[in-house]
Motif scaffolding. Structure first.
Motif, short mmCIF file in Angstrom:
data_model
loop_
_atom_site.label_atom_id
_atom_site.label_comp_id
_atom_site.label_asym_id
_atom_site.label_seq_id
_atom_site.Cartn_x
_atom_site.Cartn_y
_atom_site.Cartn_z
N THR A 142 0.84 -1.20 0.00
CA THR A 142 0.00 0.00 0.00
C THR A 142 0.88 1.25 0.00
N TYR A 187 0.19 3.83 1.78
CA TYR A 187 0.27 4.28 3.16
C TYR A 187 1.43 3.60 3.89
N THR A 224 4.41 5.73 5.54
CA THR A 224 4.74 5.53 6.95
C THR A 224 6.20 5.08 7.13
N THR A 256 -1.70 5.32 13.40
CA THR A 256 -2.64 4.21 13.64
C THR A 256 -4.07 4.68 13.88
N GLY A 257 -4.43 5.83 13.36
CA GLY A 257 -5.78 6.33 13.57
C GLY A 257 -6.85 5.55 12.82
N ASP A 258 -6.51 5.03 11.65
CA ASP A 258 -7.49 4.35 10.81
C ASP A 258 -7.12 2.87 10.68
N PRO A 259 -7.94 1.95 11.21
CA PRO A 259 -7.62 0.52 11.10
C PRO A 259 -7.51 0.03 9.67
N ALA A 260 -8.10 0.75 8.73
CA ALA A 260 -8.05 0.34 7.33
C ALA A 260 -6.63 0.40 6.77
N HIS A 261 -5.74 1.10 7.45
CA HIS A 261 -4.35 1.20 6.98
C HIS A 261 -3.48 0.04 7.45
N THR A 315 -4.45 -3.54 20.49
CA THR A 315 -4.23 -2.91 19.17
C THR A 315 -3.11 -3.58 18.40
N ALA A 345 -4.08 -4.19 5.41
CA ALA A 345 -4.81 -3.25 4.57
C ALA A 345 -4.99 -3.83 3.17
#
Length: 425
Positions: free
Chosen positions: A142, A144, A148, A190-195, A261, A267
């Motif tokens: 991805t 992202y 990252t 790590t705000g969006d689990p979709a990442h 978490t 993703a």
């Protein structure tokens, strides 16, 4: 090869220095040291027996008249200066051929030891960063993940460069890096689990520190009968994994995040094929700079990376991941063993290293530990079991590939001939 009469004390000192340098370069396993040292002793008309552990050796040097000397050598194993491994290949070939007198050989060995790193600190920084970026698509394909990794890899690379100038930091570098990377990942990415899960986002930046090479070398040593060296190296590899694991947990504690978490959620892929292909080039360039490999070996290493990844991908579809890893390791070991015979070519350790890293061994261990810490017991033990299986398949595959292409006329220590170890003393 003609034998020469030399002073036994001088030869013993020379062989101890050679052994010390070989110990520091023993990322492939300690079993290669015995052949290199024995061949060098024979070139000067003597014999040598070794008692080996991963970071030390005792040498018993015997002259033609039966007189003996006993010396010891020490060298902590690492793979961060592979330029020395390349220089040692040519050096050992000249010693074996009888081209060097003992004094000249000793001076040349001293030059190899004292040679500065081939690349400045900023290229080391770039190498660690590229190494992480090239590995990122193999974790999650991805954009992202790549974005990252660019940030986290730069953080890790900065700490690697800092440790060069602060030796005390190097003793706990995996713990420090994993803690910092964990905190930055949790706070920023790590705000969006979709990442994807946080561990998957951290892994590329931590991959430089994951001891997949030590795990594989220890398994190989156990496979060829070096129980002491293999067991000690395995314990050390586990210790490095635990440092990384504790660092991730410290990041969790510092940020006040729930351990749950840590569960790996992948993703959805959005990278085009050309980006995946480019990742191999970036990864190989990073390996060259991060591990101080001479840049003239770039193209041959790049080919081996693509071949290894291609074989693993093809056979994974046919006989699942463990089988694909085993076949890829056989091909990699055989290709590296054959190419090592080229006198001016790279030594086998350098040929194996980039292709080996593409098989992503050690990351499974940390994923298993962090998943367990998150409370996901079944998934964590599944990852750890997978690590043991794949490490074994990779190590045995390399041994098989080397054995299938073994020949007596080689340019360096090739066959895994077990030395005299503490088990046999």
């Amino acid at each position: 090869m003609g034998q020469r009469t030399v002073n036994l004390d001088d030869l013993s000192i020379f062989l101890a220095r050679l052994t010390s340098l070989l110990l520091r370069s023993s990322g492939e396993g300690a079993y290669v040291i015995e052949r290199a040292v024995s061949t060098s002793a024979q070139a000067f008309g003597c014999r040598v027996s070794l008692v080996l552990v991963p970071e030390a050796a005792v040498l018993i040097v015997t002259a033609a008249d039966g007189s003996t000397r006993t010396v010891s050598a020490h060298g902590f194993p690492e793979i961060i200066r592979l330029d020395r491994v390349a220089a040692l290949k040519l050096f050992l070939a000249d010693v074996k051929a009888g081209n060097l007198a003992l004094g000249e050989a000793d001076r040349r060995l001293a030059r190899i030891e004292a040679a500065p790193a081939p690349y400045p600190w900023w290229l080391k920084f770039l190498g660690v960063l590229l190494f992480s970026l090239g590995f990122a698509p193999l974790v999650q394909p991805t954009w992202y993940e790549i974005t990252t990794t660019a940030v986290l890899g730069a953080v890790a690379a900065a700490l690697v460069v800092a440790a060069i100038h602060v030796p005390r930091l190097s003793k706990i570098l995996p713990l420090v890096v994993s803690t910092v990377v964990s905190v930055v990942t949790i706070e920023l990415f790590t705000g969006d689990p979709a990442h994807g899960g946080p561990v998957l986002l951290m892994l590329p930046a931590l991959f430089y520190f994951i001891p997949g090479d030590y795990l594989s070398a220890s398994t190989t040593e156990l496979a060829v009968g070096l129980v002491t060296t293999g067991a000690i190296r395995l314990v050390y590899a586990t210790f490095l994994l635990v440092q990384l694991y504790l660092g991730v947990l410290l990041g969790i504690l510092v940020t006040g995040t729930s351990p749950h978490t840590l569960f790996d959620t992948a993703a959805s892929a959005d990278l085009p094929r050309w980006a995946m292909f480019l990742g191999g080039i970036v990864f190989t360039a990073g390996t060259i700079l991060a591990f101080a490999i001479p840049y003239r070996f770039f193209w041959i290493l790049l080919v081996l990376v693509y071949v290894t990844f291609g074989v693993q991908s093809l056979f994974t579809k046919m006989i699942l991941e463990t089988g694909g890893t085993f076949v890829a390791a056989v091909v990699l070991g055989a290709a590296a063993n054959l190419l090592d015979r080229i006198p001016a070519g790279p030594p086998r350790l350098i040929l194996i290293l980039p292709g080996f890293f593409t098989l992503t061994v050690g990351s499974l261990g940390m994923r298993g530990l962090t998943t367990l810490a998150g409370g996901y017991v079944i998934e964590g033990f599944q990852d750890l079991q997978k690590m043991v299986t794949i490490v074994t398949a990779l190590s045995i595959g390399l041994v098989v590939g080397i054995a299938l292409t073994h020949a007596r006329a080689t340019t360096g220590p090739i066959a895994p001939t077990p030395p005299i170890t503490s088990e046999g003393v």
